[in-house]
Design a protein around this motif. Structure first.
Motif, PDB file in Angstrom:
ATOM      1  N   CYS A  63      31.121  39.254  38.511  1.00 46.51           N
ATOM      2  CA  CYS A  63      30.286  40.388  38.909  1.00 46.51           C
ATOM      3  C   CYS A  63      29.127  40.496  37.932  1.00 46.51           C
ATOM      4  O   CYS A  63      29.325  40.570  36.714  1.00 46.51           O
ATOM      5  N   CYS A  68      27.993  48.783  35.920  1.00 48.10           N
ATOM      6  CA  CYS A  68      29.170  49.411  36.546  1.00 48.10           C
ATOM      7  C   CYS A  68      30.213  49.683  35.470  1.00 48.10           C
ATOM      8  O   CYS A  68      30.432  48.847  34.576  1.00 48.10           O
ATOM      9  N   TYR A  70      33.303  49.507  35.654  1.00 46.10           N
ATOM     10  CA  TYR A  70      34.404  48.534  35.716  1.00 46.10           C
ATOM     11  C   TYR A  70      34.006  47.170  35.172  1.00 46.10           C
ATOM     12  O   TYR A  70      34.841  46.273  35.088  1.00 46.10           O
ATOM     13  N   ASN A  71      32.737  46.994  34.839  1.00 49.38           N
ATOM     14  CA  ASN A  71      32.281  45.681  34.412  1.00 49.38           C
ATOM     15  C   ASN A  71      32.527  45.474  32.921  1.00 49.38           C
ATOM     16  O   ASN A  71      32.146  46.277  32.085  1.00 49.38           O
ATOM     17  N   CYS A  76      34.910  41.851  36.549  1.00 53.29           N
ATOM     18  CA  CYS A  76      35.361  43.143  37.076  1.00 53.29           C
ATOM     19  C   CYS A  76      36.751  43.467  36.534  1.00 53.29           C
ATOM     20  O   CYS A  76      37.651  42.624  36.597  1.00 53.29           O
ATOM     21  N   CYS A  92      29.800  46.367  47.180  1.00 52.68           N
ATOM     22  CA  CYS A  92      31.069  46.758  46.578  1.00 52.68           C
ATOM     23  C   CYS A  92      31.106  48.286  46.547  1.00 52.68           C
ATOM     24  O   CYS A  92      30.292  48.923  45.871  1.00 52.68           O
TER      25      CYS A  92
HETATM   26  S1  SF4 Z   1      33.829  47.595  40.820  1.00 50.86           S
HETATM   27 FE1  SF4 Z   1      32.406  46.269  42.029  1.00 50.86          FE
HETATM   28  S2  SF4 Z   1      30.379  46.540  41.012  1.00 50.86           S
HETATM   29 FE2  SF4 Z   1      31.963  47.284  39.575  1.00 50.86          FE
HETATM   30  S3  SF4 Z   1      32.459  45.541  38.204  1.00 50.86           S
HETATM   31 FE3  SF4 Z   1      33.945  45.509  39.943  1.00 50.86          FE
HETATM   32  S4  SF4 Z   1      32.991  44.143  41.502  1.00 50.86           S
HETATM   33 FE4  SF4 Z   1      31.354  44.730  40.036  1.00 50.86          FE
END
Ligand code: SF4
Length: 98
Positions: A63, A68, A70-71, A76, A92
């Protein structure tokens, strides 16, 4: 030789005209999300008359959306993600602004 890699999985994807999609599930081996800013699906293969025969669920291989929450180092860290259409692009839906 096969590798086993721990990846978040794509829980649902509503893009039914993608060749990797069957029954709202993505069956690519792994997908890539993002163009650096927007959490778009970088793997979608649209408008194909045929669909994959694979049954395994896709993982999130990479990703590129570092903004984000979560990154983590361009990977991810969510348990799973969902993918759908938003603002005329495939995105996403699990994305959360950091
Ligand atoms: S939630 Fe989606 S945008 Fe966020 S890190 Fe994971 S894949 Fe990337």
């Amino acid at each position: 030789m096969k590798m086993t890699i721990d990846m978040p999985f794509v829980e649902t994807c509503t893009i039914s005209d993608c060749a990797y999609n069957k029954d709202d599930k993505c069956h690519a081996r792994a997908i890539t999300i993002g163009d650096g800013i927007h959490p778009g699906c970088d793997t979608s293969f649209l408008g194909s008359p045929s669909h994959t025969r694979a049954n395994s669920l896709a993982g999130v291989g990479a990703c590129k959306v570092s903004g984000c929450s979560y990154n983590n180092d361009l990977e991810c860290s969510a348990d799973s993600i969902t993918v759908s259409m938003k603002n005329d692009s495939i995105q996403c839906m699990t994305y959360q602004e950091a």
